[in-house]
Design a protein around this motif. Structure first.
Motif, PDB file in Angstrom:
ATOM      1  N   SER A   1      45.077  56.629  41.579  1.00 24.21           N
ATOM      2  CA  SER A   1      45.492  56.764  40.190  1.00 24.21           C
ATOM      3  C   SER A   1      45.723  55.392  39.567  1.00 24.21           C
ATOM      4  O   SER A   1      45.337  55.146  38.419  1.00 24.21           O
ATOM      5  CB  SER A   1      46.766  57.606  40.139  1.00 24.21           C
ATOM      6  OG  SER A   1      47.280  57.618  38.862  1.00 24.21           O
ATOM      7  N   LEU A   2      46.345  54.500  40.326  1.00 24.72           N
ATOM      8  CA  LEU A   2      46.618  53.146  39.821  1.00 24.72           C
ATOM      9  C   LEU A   2      45.310  52.423  39.504  1.00 24.72           C
ATOM     10  O   LEU A   2      45.136  51.859  38.415  1.00 24.72           O
ATOM     11  CB  LEU A   2      47.413  52.362  40.867  1.00 24.72           C
ATOM     12  CG  LEU A   2      47.943  51.019  40.399  1.00 24.72           C
ATOM     13  CD1 LEU A   2      49.129  51.204  39.464  1.00 24.72           C
ATOM     14  CD2 LEU A   2      48.373  50.162  41.583  1.00 24.72           C
ATOM     15  N   ILE A   3      44.384  52.492  40.454  1.00 26.54           N
ATOM     16  CA  ILE A   3      43.099  51.823  40.240  1.00 26.54           C
ATOM     17  C   ILE A   3      42.375  52.459  39.055  1.00 26.54           C
ATOM     18  O   ILE A   3      41.868  51.771  38.175  1.00 26.54           O
ATOM     19  CB  ILE A   3      42.223  51.897  41.515  1.00 26.54           C
ATOM     20  CG1 ILE A   3      42.880  51.099  42.640  1.00 26.54           C
ATOM     21  CG2 ILE A   3      40.818  51.375  41.251  1.00 26.54           C
ATOM     22  CD1 ILE A   3      42.249  51.288  44.013  1.00 26.54           C
ATOM     23  N   GLY A   4      42.370  53.791  39.029  1.00 28.80           N
ATOM     24  CA  GLY A   4      41.674  54.523  37.961  1.00 28.80           C
ATOM     25  C   GLY A   4      42.264  54.220  36.594  1.00 28.80           C
ATOM     26  O   GLY A   4      41.530  54.072  35.608  1.00 28.80           O
ATOM     27  N   THR A   5      43.583  54.117  36.522  1.00 27.01           N
ATOM     28  CA  THR A   5      44.216  53.879  35.230  1.00 27.01           C
ATOM     29  C   THR A   5      43.914  52.469  34.732  1.00 27.01           C
ATOM     30  O   THR A   5      43.726  52.249  33.536  1.00 27.01           O
ATOM     31  CB  THR A   5      45.740  54.125  35.311  1.00 27.01           C
ATOM     32  OG1 THR A   5      45.956  55.372  35.963  1.00 27.01           O
ATOM     33  CG2 THR A   5      46.371  54.165  33.943  1.00 27.01           C
ATOM     34  N   PHE A   6      43.864  51.516  35.634  1.00 22.95           N
ATOM     35  CA  PHE A   6      43.492  50.159  35.214  1.00 22.95           C
ATOM     36  C   PHE A   6      42.050  50.121  34.719  1.00 22.95           C
ATOM     37  O   PHE A   6      41.691  49.271  33.917  1.00 22.95           O
ATOM     38  CB  PHE A   6      43.685  49.159  36.362  1.00 22.95           C
ATOM     39  CG  PHE A   6      45.062  48.560  36.357  1.00 22.95           C
ATOM     40  CD1 PHE A   6      45.357  47.484  35.536  1.00 22.95           C
ATOM     41  CD2 PHE A   6      46.071  49.083  37.138  1.00 22.95           C
ATOM     42  CE1 PHE A   6      46.628  46.935  35.500  1.00 22.95           C
ATOM     43  CE2 PHE A   6      47.353  48.554  37.124  1.00 22.95           C
ATOM     44  CZ  PHE A   6      47.630  47.470  36.304  1.00 22.95           C
ATOM     45  N   GLN A   7      41.238  51.030  35.229  1.00 17.83           N
ATOM     46  CA  GLN A   7      39.828  51.055  34.805  1.00 17.83           C
ATOM     47  C   GLN A   7      39.586  52.043  33.659  1.00 17.83           C
ATOM     48  O   GLN A   7      38.453  52.362  33.341  1.00 17.83           O
ATOM     49  CB  GLN A   7      38.939  51.434  35.994  1.00 17.83           C
ATOM     50  CG  GLN A   7      38.940  50.379  37.068  1.00 17.83           C
ATOM     51  CD  GLN A   7      38.139  50.788  38.271  1.00 17.83           C
ATOM     52  OE1 GLN A   7      37.911  51.977  38.492  1.00 17.83           O
ATOM     53  NE2 GLN A   7      37.714  49.829  39.059  1.00 17.83           N
ATOM     54  N   TYR A   8      40.644  52.532  33.057  1.00 20.00           N
ATOM     55  CA  TYR A   8      40.552  53.557  32.016  1.00 20.00           C
ATOM     56  C   TYR A   8      39.621  53.093  30.885  1.00 20.00           C
ATOM     57  O   TYR A   8      39.784  52.010  30.349  1.00 20.00           O
ATOM     58  CB  TYR A   8      41.947  53.796  31.461  1.00 20.00           C
ATOM     59  CG  TYR A   8      42.110  55.066  30.696  1.00 20.00           C
ATOM     60  CD1 TYR A   8      42.185  56.287  31.344  1.00 20.00           C
ATOM     61  CD2 TYR A   8      42.211  55.060  29.315  1.00 20.00           C
ATOM     62  CE1 TYR A   8      42.354  57.458  30.646  1.00 20.00           C
ATOM     63  CE2 TYR A   8      42.388  56.226  28.606  1.00 20.00           C
ATOM     64  CZ  TYR A   8      42.453  57.421  29.281  1.00 20.00           C
ATOM     65  OH  TYR A   8      42.624  58.586  28.585  1.00 20.00           O
ATOM     66  N   PHE A   9      38.654  53.922  30.533  1.00 21.96           N
ATOM     67  CA  PHE A   9      37.684  53.472  29.542  1.00 21.96           C
ATOM     68  C   PHE A   9      37.129  54.612  28.677  1.00 21.96           C
ATOM     69  O   PHE A   9      37.294  54.613  27.457  1.00 21.96           O
ATOM     70  CB  PHE A   9      36.531  52.745  30.248  1.00 21.96           C
ATOM     71  CG  PHE A   9      35.421  52.340  29.320  1.00 21.96           C
ATOM     72  CD1 PHE A   9      35.553  51.226  28.501  1.00 21.96           C
ATOM     73  CD2 PHE A   9      34.250  53.074  29.243  1.00 21.96           C
ATOM     74  CE1 PHE A   9      34.546  50.849  27.623  1.00 21.96           C
ATOM     75  CE2 PHE A   9      33.237  52.712  28.376  1.00 21.96           C
ATOM     76  CZ  PHE A   9      33.388  51.587  27.566  1.00 21.96           C
TER      77      PHE A   9
END
Lengths: 317, 490
Positions: free
Chosen positions: A239-247
């Protein structure tokens, strides 16, 4: 030779592979080769190219004018107010979204795992189904639901509470919350993983706790959470990685501009705009590498904390 | 023997896996898939999930040169236009056997970024269009100078006004031949005017408007007054009446239909160019006044224009005038693409209102351009000339553009009448609007174009979305940001 000197341990003898083992390794490599080649072509080489690009002023339209700029792009990051805005937006969203992306699926998993619930499979399917909807289609649907004039959410708020709902997607104070709400749509997958974790908790532990008079909340905090902590850790990391990559969602909702007033200018969106709208691909590549480094550091940090709160039944190894 | 068979089978599997690994990734969800067989050309259309882009791919025909046609940077990605574009491609592919034309249709909102990505990835299309000044300005130096190709092909340009040829020059290079022009004027819904017992807007420049029995100038004050009377809430009150509920509007009086970029709305009161001769930002008072008028039309005490949420709502569905719930729209001739006869059965066109006695009708001019990176410039030019000659009539129908060649204009208006029959709009209004075109044009490129464009876009987004905007402060901030961006090296 000094007799006190410890004799050097003999180097381990090189293990001789039998012809059969060698053949097995070769076949293994042959079968792995599509993925190795794919990884090299589609991941490793582009990464190296983007790293090289980050030291240039590459503009795809004026490729002839490309020159080496050393660390200029890296220095630029710290003078770019847009980067600070984008980092701020992303961090705010991480703070809103990451906890919810763990708590909500865990809650749903507990719900659909409850003995008292009738039609478990129906609910599991229903909660999982939105995950199957493509993100873009989902965002379009949510755009309608969150429309402040005719959206269901504001109509519901008006009907249930008698209040006029906010301009979810047009108000810079509400838009991140709106995106977080939109994110609930896709919690089905995490819920399913949590559910698998819950079902792996040995029932004897609950039975023993019951005998000892433990209450349900106590059992949840002292048995369930520690036992599924590896699953929570796994989902937290993703989730942390995904949220930083939110696009994607931000791109569609904000017309690719970070509307309203830069409130949805996520770091990844700014990176994309820099590279593909402003054609500053060298600086865009630098922004991408900075994000990679920061996310990597955060992930390492997260891994470092796992000794304190993640319980592995078979040990940490 | 067994080992050999095993090796052969293993190699076949590995090769298959390698090929599938190298193939284009399949779209996550294929929404539409249909196959059209065109003589020796199979076109497989699919809608892919990524960023709502509509992408049409084709199976390349081995015996033909593939020319890709990129649609969406200007007009062309509206749902109503796509089937007609497919028909055009089919017709072209049938017309000869050397070239296979492959369309790529991208939602206009994402087209600029998408095309940049394609160029960066080395997949640049060959022909782009229709594309206006703004679309081309985003790609400075990317388009081919077609003058050598015109000479080589002996292509006749004698029927084209030399002034128009000048209009399509970017940095001295002729990047396109004039295809279509799109003057701006007023579209109005006759039924809504009839219902409100209001006179229709005038159809001649200089003519007066009759309001409450008096003849008044057809200016933006009059438009505001008329639009307020045509804006109605759920209880049936119009915006001028006591008890009007601005939060429950079911019919609006006016919209700047799909022309909401601040460089467009700022031109309502007069043409402007946002950069002065020293390279600093320049926003004239008339532009600020136009923006204020525009902002108040949405957020004032008596709003008469839908804000962003209303435009996106179920009531207006993103195409406000065509919903039948908006009485007047100022927009360009290309809007004939997208008026639904079922929801707006009776409509007509009227002249642009004036501001301080001066009329401005923003002009859009579209062309097709060939990207400099094309591997097949001659074939691309063949497609290009087909588009501007044999196939032009079909394209004018799709894009609603007034042909730049005078000899084609009568046929074009006849085709519009046929399309909208029994509605017979007064197309003389379109022709009469041409002399009032905005000079300098509102789409003219600026230094650091992409960032400047974005800065304006964000301002427009604020206008449409922020009811509590401190207008003067916002304009001041915008001006300082504009100065900064203009001085920044792109």
């Amino acid at each position: 030779m000094n007799i006190l000197t410890k004799p050097k341990p003999a180097a381990p003898a090189k293990r001789q592979l039998t012809p059969g083992q060698r053949r097995e390794i070769n076949w293994g490599l042959i079968f792995l080769s599509p993925w190795i080649v794919g990884f090299l072509i589609f991941t490793a080489i582009p990464m190296v190219v983007s790293l090289v690009m980050s030291f240039t002023n590459y503009n795809p339209i004026q490729a002839d004018a490309t020159r080496f700029v050393a660390f200029q792009n890296y220095g630029r990051i710290f003078d770019d107010p847009q980067v600070f805005n984008a980092v701020g937006v992303t961090l705010r969203f991480v703070l809103i979204s990451v906890p919810l992306s763990i708590i909500l699926p865990l809650g749903l998993a507990l719900l659909v795992n409850a003995k008292q619930l009738l039609g478990k499979n129906v609910f599991r399917t229903l909660f999982y189904m939105p995950y199957m909807i493509p993100v873009v289609a989902g965002v379009m649907v949510w755009g309608g639901i969150l429309n402040s004039d005719s959206g269901w959410l504001n109509r519901f708020l008006q009907w249930a509470l008698g209040v006029q709902g906010p301009q979810w997607l047009q108000d810079e104070n509400w838009v991140l919350t709106a995106l977080a709400i939109m994110g609930f749509w896709g919690v089905g997958n995490t819920m399913l993983i949590m559910l698998a974790g819950l079902q792996n908790v040995p029932t004897e532990l609950y039975e023993a706790a019951k005998v000892d008079g433990a209450t349900a909340p106590r059992m949840f905090l002292s048995i369930t959470v520690p036992m599924i902590s590896p699953i929570i850790f796994y989902n937290l990391t993703l989730s942390l990685i995904g949220t930083f990559q939110y696009f994607t969602q931000a791109y569609i909702i904000s017309n690719g501009r970070g509307d309203p007033n830069g409130a949805t200018m996520f770091y990844n969106l700014y990176l994309y705009k820099t590279a593909f709208a402003f054609l500053d691909m060298g600086y865009g590549a630098t922004l991408a590498w900075m994000m990679f480094i920061v996310v990597l550091l955060l992930t390492v940090l997260l891994f470092k904390t796992q000794n304190r709160w993640v319980y592995y039944a078979g040990g940490n190894d | 023997m067994k080992t050999r068979w095993f090796v052969v089978v293993a190699l076949v599997i590995v090769t298959g896996l390698l090929l599938s690994a190298c193939a284009q990734p399949a779209p996550q969800v294929q929404i539409v898939k249909e196959t059209v067989i065109v003589e020796a050309t199979k076109i497989v259309e699919k809608v892919v999930e990524a960023t709502t882009i509509v992408e049409i791919t084709s199976t390349p025909a081995p015996d033909r040169v593939q020319i890709t046609w990129y649609i969406g940077l200007g007009a062309g990605a509206q749902p109503a236009q796509i089937p007609l574009e497919k028909d055009f491609v089919e017709k072209f592919n049938k017309s000869q056997n050397e070239i296979q034309l492959i369309p790529i249709i991208v939602d206009n909102k994402y087209a600029r970024d998408n095309l940049t990505a394609q160029i960066a990835a080395g997949n640049a299309p060959d022909v782009v269009g229709p594309v206006g000044t703004a679309g081309r300005a985003a790609f400075p130096g990317a388009f081919l100078d077609i003058e050598p190709l015109i000479k080589e092909a002996n292509y006749d340009t004698s029927d084209i006004d030399p002034a128009f040829l000048q209009f399509y020059k970017d940095e001295g290079k002729l990047v396109g031949l004039p295809f279509a022009i799109f003057p701006e004027f007023v579209y109005y819904n006759q039924a809504l005017f009839d219902e409100a017992k209001l006179a229709y807007p005038p159809q001649k420049y200089g003519a007066k408007y009759t309001l409450d029995g008096k003849e008044v100038d057809w200016n933006f004050d009059t438009v505001a007054e008329v639009a307020k009377r045509l804006t109605v809430d759920a209880q049936g009150n119009d915006a001028t009446q006591a008890g009007f509920d601005a939060k429950n509007i079911v019919q609006y009086g006016y919209i700047t239909q799909w022309s909401e970029h601040p460089r467009a709305t700022g031109s309502l009161f007069g043409a402007f160019y946002p950069v002065d001769s020293s390279g600093n930002g320049s926003i004239p008072d008339t532009t600020v006044a136009a923006w204020k008028w525009y902002y108040d039309s949405m957020w004032g005490k008596q709003p008469f224009q839908p804000n962003q949420a209303a435009i996106d709502s179920d009531l207006l569905k993103g195409n406000a005038f065509s919903s039948g719930k908006v009485a007047m729209a100022t927009t360009h001739l290309w809007y004939t693409c997208c008026i639904d006869k079922a929801t707006v059965p009776s409509w007509n066109v009227a002249v642009m209102p004036s501001y301080n006695g001066k009329v401005t009708s923003k002009m859009h001019g579209d062309t097709f351009a060939i990207l400099g990176g094309t591997k097949h410039p001659k074939e691309a030019f063949k497609v290009y000339t087909y588009m501007l000659t044999t196939g032009s009539a079909d394209l004018y129908k799709i894009y609603g553009g007034l042909p730049a060649r005078k000899s084609q204009q009568t046929d074009f208006f006849a085709s519009l009448d046929e399309k909208f029959a029994p509605v017979k709009a007064n197309w003389q209004v379109a022709l009469d609007s041409i002399p009032f075109m905005d000079v300098p044009n509102h789409e003219l490129g600026t230094p650091n174009y992409a960032k400047t464009f974005d800065l304006f876009s964000s301002l427009g987004s604020d206008f449409r979305s922020n009811p509590d905007l401190k207008f003067d402060e916002r304009i001041a901030t915008f001006k300082s940001e504009l100065d900064k961006v203009l001085k920044e090296k792109p």
